[in-house]
Design a protein around this motif. Structure first.
Motif, PDB file in Angstrom:
ATOM      1  N   MET A 278       0.821  -1.213   0.000  1.00  0.00           N
ATOM      2  CA  MET A 278       0.000   0.000   0.000  1.00  0.00           C
ATOM      3  C   MET A 278       0.851   1.258   0.000  1.00  0.00           C
ATOM      4  SD  MET A 278      -3.169  -0.888   2.545  1.00  0.00           S
ATOM      5  CE  MET A 278      -4.324  -2.233   2.192  1.00  0.00           C
ATOM      6  N   ASP A 279       2.065   1.180   0.551  1.00  0.00           N
ATOM      7  CA  ASP A 279       2.944   2.353   0.644  1.00  0.00           C
ATOM      8  C   ASP A 279       3.803   2.566  -0.597  1.00  0.00           C
ATOM      9  OD1 ASP A 279       2.008   2.863   3.207  1.00  0.00           O
ATOM     10  OD2 ASP A 279       3.576   1.656   4.153  1.00  0.00           O
ATOM     11  N   ASP A 280       3.879   1.572  -1.468  1.00  0.00           N
ATOM     12  CA  ASP A 280       4.731   1.693  -2.655  1.00  0.00           C
ATOM     13  C   ASP A 280       4.116   2.648  -3.684  1.00  0.00           C
ATOM     14  OD1 ASP A 280       6.620  -0.105  -1.719  1.00  0.00           O
ATOM     15  OD2 ASP A 280       5.600  -1.835  -2.610  1.00  0.00           O
ATOM     16  N   PRO A 281       4.951   3.283  -4.516  1.00  0.00           N
ATOM     17  CA  PRO A 281       4.409   4.058  -5.640  1.00  0.00           C
ATOM     18  C   PRO A 281       3.643   3.132  -6.576  1.00  0.00           C
ATOM     19  CG  PRO A 281       6.743   4.539  -5.292  1.00  0.00           C
ATOM     20  CD  PRO A 281       6.422   3.353  -4.440  1.00  0.00           C
ATOM     21  N   PRO A 282       2.619   3.642  -7.266  1.00  0.00           N
ATOM     22  CA  PRO A 282       1.846   2.796  -8.183  1.00  0.00           C
ATOM     23  C   PRO A 282       2.734   2.148  -9.235  1.00  0.00           C
ATOM     24  CG  PRO A 282       0.744   4.899  -7.845  1.00  0.00           C
ATOM     25  CD  PRO A 282       2.100   5.021  -7.216  1.00  0.00           C
ATOM     26  N   ALA A 283       2.527   0.846  -9.453  1.00  0.00           N
ATOM     27  CA  ALA A 283       3.349   0.103 -10.398  1.00  0.00           C
ATOM     28  C   ALA A 283       2.604  -0.217 -11.684  1.00  0.00           C
ATOM     29  CB  ALA A 283       3.840  -1.190  -9.759  1.00  0.00           C
ATOM     30  N   GLY A 284       1.318   0.077 -11.759  1.00  0.00           N
ATOM     31  CA  GLY A 284       0.528  -0.258 -12.941  1.00  0.00           C
ATOM     32  C   GLY A 284      -0.441   0.855 -13.268  1.00  0.00           C
ATOM     33  N   PRO A 285      -1.217   0.681 -14.332  1.00  0.00           N
ATOM     34  CA  PRO A 285      -2.168   1.713 -14.742  1.00  0.00           C
ATOM     35  C   PRO A 285      -3.269   1.888 -13.702  1.00  0.00           C
ATOM     36  CG  PRO A 285      -2.516  -0.304 -15.996  1.00  0.00           C
ATOM     37  CD  PRO A 285      -1.261  -0.498 -15.219  1.00  0.00           C
ATOM     38  N   PRO A 286      -3.748   3.136 -13.504  1.00  0.00           N
ATOM     39  CA  PRO A 286      -4.820   3.361 -12.534  1.00  0.00           C
ATOM     40  C   PRO A 286      -6.158   2.886 -13.078  1.00  0.00           C
ATOM     41  CG  PRO A 286      -4.314   5.390 -13.679  1.00  0.00           C
ATOM     42  CD  PRO A 286      -3.297   4.382 -14.151  1.00  0.00           C
ATOM     43  N   ALA A 287      -7.127   2.780 -12.192  1.00  0.00           N
ATOM     44  CA  ALA A 287      -8.493   2.492 -12.621  1.00  0.00           C
ATOM     45  C   ALA A 287      -9.000   3.639 -13.488  1.00  0.00           C
ATOM     46  CB  ALA A 287      -9.392   2.307 -11.406  1.00  0.00           C
ATOM     47  N   PRO A 288      -9.801   3.342 -14.510  1.00  0.00           N
ATOM     48  CA  PRO A 288     -10.248   4.393 -15.435  1.00  0.00           C
ATOM     49  C   PRO A 288     -10.950   5.547 -14.721  1.00  0.00           C
ATOM     50  CG  PRO A 288     -10.832   2.220 -16.262  1.00  0.00           C
ATOM     51  CD  PRO A 288     -10.324   2.025 -14.868  1.00  0.00           C
ATOM     52  N   GLY A 289     -10.433   6.765 -14.948  1.00  0.00           N
ATOM     53  CA  GLY A 289     -11.065   7.962 -14.408  1.00  0.00           C
ATOM     54  C   GLY A 289     -10.751   8.265 -12.963  1.00  0.00           C
ATOM     55  N   ILE A 290      -9.917   7.435 -12.320  1.00  0.00           N
ATOM     56  CA  ILE A 290      -9.650   7.607 -10.891  1.00  0.00           C
ATOM     57  C   ILE A 290      -8.279   8.247 -10.694  1.00  0.00           C
ATOM     58  CG2 ILE A 290      -9.479   6.473  -8.670  1.00  0.00           C
ATOM     59  CD1 ILE A 290     -12.266   6.436  -9.984  1.00  0.00           C
ATOM     60  N   GLU A 291      -8.253   9.310  -9.883  1.00  0.00           N
ATOM     61  CA  GLU A 291      -7.013  10.019  -9.619  1.00  0.00           C
ATOM     62  C   GLU A 291      -6.824  10.187  -8.114  1.00  0.00           C
ATOM     63  OE1 GLU A 291      -7.150  13.738 -11.599  1.00  0.00           O
ATOM     64  OE2 GLU A 291      -7.320  12.877 -13.620  1.00  0.00           O
ATOM     65  N   PRO A 292      -5.557  10.250  -7.653  1.00  0.00           N
ATOM     66  CA  PRO A 292      -5.310  10.481  -6.229  1.00  0.00           C
ATOM     67  C   PRO A 292      -5.979  11.765  -5.756  1.00  0.00           C
ATOM     68  CG  PRO A 292      -3.297   9.796  -7.328  1.00  0.00           C
ATOM     69  CD  PRO A 292      -4.305  10.029  -8.409  1.00  0.00           C
ATOM     70  N   GLY A 293      -6.516  11.721  -4.543  1.00  0.00           N
ATOM     71  CA  GLY A 293      -7.161  12.890  -3.960  1.00  0.00           C
ATOM     72  C   GLY A 293      -8.663  12.938  -4.146  1.00  0.00           C
ATOM     73  N   GLN A 294      -9.202  12.123  -5.039  1.00  0.00           N
ATOM     74  CA  GLN A 294     -10.648  12.113  -5.209  1.00  0.00           C
ATOM     75  C   GLN A 294     -11.335  11.571  -3.961  1.00  0.00           C
ATOM     76  OE1 GLN A 294     -10.984   9.779  -8.818  1.00  0.00           O
ATOM     77  NE2 GLN A 294     -11.251  11.591 -10.098  1.00  0.00           N
ATOM     78  N   THR A 295     -12.583  12.004  -3.746  1.00  0.00           N
ATOM     79  CA  THR A 295     -13.348  11.563  -2.593  1.00  0.00           C
ATOM     80  C   THR A 295     -14.105  10.281  -2.919  1.00  0.00           C
ATOM     81  OG1 THR A 295     -15.329  12.797  -3.219  1.00  0.00           O
ATOM     82  CG2 THR A 295     -13.661  13.970  -1.916  1.00  0.00           C
ATOM     83  N   ARG A 296     -14.653   9.663  -1.879  1.00  0.00           N
ATOM     84  CA  ARG A 296     -15.460   8.471  -2.079  1.00  0.00           C
ATOM     85  C   ARG A 296     -16.666   8.784  -2.977  1.00  0.00           C
ATOM     86  NH1 ARG A 296     -14.533   7.830   3.789  1.00  0.00           N
ATOM     87  NH2 ARG A 296     -13.013   6.153   4.125  1.00  0.00           N
ATOM     88  N   GLU A 297     -17.271   9.937  -2.761  1.00  0.00           N
ATOM     89  CA  GLU A 297     -18.437  10.296  -3.566  1.00  0.00           C
ATOM     90  C   GLU A 297     -18.056  10.418  -5.040  1.00  0.00           C
ATOM     91  OE1 GLU A 297     -17.498  11.762  -0.762  1.00  0.00           O
ATOM     92  OE2 GLU A 297     -19.087  10.952   0.537  1.00  0.00           O
ATOM     93  N   GLN A 298     -16.890  11.000  -5.314  1.00  0.00           N
ATOM     94  CA  GLN A 298     -16.447  11.130  -6.708  1.00  0.00           C
ATOM     95  C   GLN A 298     -16.183   9.763  -7.334  1.00  0.00           C
ATOM     96  OE1 GLN A 298     -13.208  13.887  -5.682  1.00  0.00           O
ATOM     97  NE2 GLN A 298     -14.102  15.379  -7.100  1.00  0.00           N
ATOM     98  N   VAL A 299     -15.557   8.868  -6.587  1.00  0.00           N
ATOM     99  CA  VAL A 299     -15.282   7.526  -7.100  1.00  0.00           C
ATOM    100  C   VAL A 299     -16.586   6.780  -7.344  1.00  0.00           C
ATOM    101  CG1 VAL A 299     -14.262   5.285  -6.547  1.00  0.00           C
ATOM    102  CG2 VAL A 299     -12.995   7.381  -6.061  1.00  0.00           C
ATOM    103  N   ARG A 300     -17.522   6.912  -6.417  1.00  0.00           N
ATOM    104  CA  ARG A 300     -18.809   6.224  -6.579  1.00  0.00           C
ATOM    105  C   ARG A 300     -19.538   6.732  -7.816  1.00  0.00           C
ATOM    106  NH1 ARG A 300     -20.464   7.105  -1.830  1.00  0.00           N
ATOM    107  NH2 ARG A 300     -19.714   5.179  -0.857  1.00  0.00           N
ATOM    108  N   ALA A 301     -19.409   8.022  -8.104  1.00  0.00           N
ATOM    109  CA  ALA A 301     -20.066   8.588  -9.284  1.00  0.00           C
ATOM    110  C   ALA A 301     -19.448   8.064 -10.573  1.00  0.00           C
ATOM    111  CB  ALA A 301     -19.991  10.112  -9.241  1.00  0.00           C
ATOM    112  N   ILE A 302     -18.160   7.700 -10.540  1.00  0.00           N
ATOM    113  CA  ILE A 302     -17.465   7.232 -11.742  1.00  0.00           C
ATOM    114  C   ILE A 302     -17.605   5.720 -11.917  1.00  0.00           C
ATOM    115  CG2 ILE A 302     -15.207   7.026 -12.864  1.00  0.00           C
ATOM    116  CD1 ILE A 302     -14.416   9.618 -11.347  1.00  0.00           C
ATOM    117  N   LEU A 303     -17.356   4.970 -10.841  1.00  0.00           N
ATOM    118  CA  LEU A 303     -17.311   3.507 -10.929  1.00  0.00           C
ATOM    119  C   LEU A 303     -18.538   2.821 -10.352  1.00  0.00           C
ATOM    120  CD1 LEU A 303     -13.574   2.782  -9.965  1.00  0.00           C
ATOM    121  CD2 LEU A 303     -14.570   2.983 -12.248  1.00  0.00           C
ATOM    122  N   GLY A 304     -19.382   3.543  -9.629  1.00  0.00           N
ATOM    123  CA  GLY A 304     -20.519   2.910  -8.984  1.00  0.00           C
ATOM    124  C   GLY A 304     -20.143   2.373  -7.612  1.00  0.00           C
TER     125      GLY A 304
END
Length: 308
Positions: free
Chosen positions: A234-260
């Motif tokens: 969990m502490d390592d830098p990201p090693a692969g592509p992120p989930a579509p549309g998801i960026e660091p700092g987004q809130t739970r509400e923002q993620v839920r709006a994008i991915l459900g």
């Protein structure tokens, strides 16, 4: 009436010396095929939040004997073969409530890079652990396990065997590597499969190790024994592509709006992981999967697109 002092009592869930020796026998029989040159140890891990893992003592206790077992700083140990302990059906008794710890076989082959695991070692760990009776899940909740405890192959060679392994640090991704082949395991291979509701955790030996738990495809023979497992924590830098549309700092509400709505898994650290698709949804072939990790502040730390 004369007084009698009992130095140690036999707890129904203390580990059977005979079963652990049978696990050692299983290692001796199959290490040449699965893990040539490997060494076997057993290891104690915390199961309850208040378990103290410092200063543990372990004793082989029978009707007429009490043999101390040396424990290494990482709470691992080996067992000596003792005919009297076998004859008296001795138990391994710790100076802790037995249900406060979980027990695992630990198989290590030489030459494995630091921080990685070898698939053949994990296959043998499962077989030895099941043979030795190390699983400590509560039988009334995990009824399916009761019929399998005497059949290591039924757990270790089946996709639904659900044998749990643990990493040293909280895990975020596991990648298989064999020759030129590489595969990131789907998010459902992490965190006890996402199936542990908070009310169920007290019955799982992953209770305090949930963020370090993972399943490995030990049943899939298309991956050879020399396959290496690499871990992103969990502490390592990201090693692969992120989930579509998801960026660091987004809130739970923002993620839920994008991915459900995903399956929400909370950890004692305050971190939270969301699995997509939710574990209660039947997974379709080729369906995209994702894992989103939130910090204690409820904002995205990182995410990844899932494996197949």
């Amino acid at each position: 009436m004369p007084q009698v002092t009992v130095a140690a009592t036999r707890d129904p869930v203390d580990k059977s010396y005979r079963k652990m020796v049978r696990g050692m026998d299983r290692f001796a029989r199959q290490s040449g095929d699965l893990a040539p040159g490997a060494a076997l140890r057993f290891r104690l891990l915390p199961r309850l939040p208040d378990t103290r893992m410092e200063g543990i003592t372990l004793t082989v206790t029978g009707d007429t004997l009490a043999l101390p077992v040396a424990i290494a700083p990482d709470n691992s140990f080996t067992l000596e073969r003792d005919e009297r302990a076998w004859r008296e059906d001795a138990a391994l008794v710790a100076n802790r409530r037995t249900a406060s710890m979980t027990w695992r076989a630990d198989v290590r082959s030489p030459g494995v890079p630091e921080g990685m695991r070898r698939l053949g070692d994990l296959r043998l760990e499962c077989l030895v652990g099941m043979e030795a009776g190390l699983i400590s899940n509560n039988a009334h909740l995990f009824a399916w396990l009761a019929n399998l405890l005497s059949d290591p192959e039924g757990v270790c060679n089946a996709p639904d065997g659900n044998y749990l392994f643990f990493t040293e640090r909280p895990v975020f991704a596991v990648t298989l590597r064999a020759g030129g082949r590489s595969l990131a395991l789907p998010p459902r291979f992490l965190y006890a499969g996402g199936n542990q509701a908070p009310r169920d955790l007290p019955y799982c030996d992953c209770q305090v190790l949930l963020d370090r738990s993972y399943h490995a495809p030990i049943w899939d023979r298309s991956w050879p024994d020399d396959t290496l497992l690499a871990f992103e924590t969990m502490d390592d830098p990201p090693a692969g592509p992120p989930a579509p549309g998801i960026e660091p700092g987004q809130t739970r509400e923002q993620v839920r709006a994008i991915l459900g709505q995903g399956t929400e898994i909370g950890f004692r650290s305050g971190m939270q992981a969301w699995l997509y698709p939710p574990v209660h949804v039947r997974l379709q072939p080729g369906q995209p999967q994702a894992l989103v990790l939130f910090g204690p502040d409820g904002r995205v730390v990182k995410s990844r697109a899932g494996g197949r």
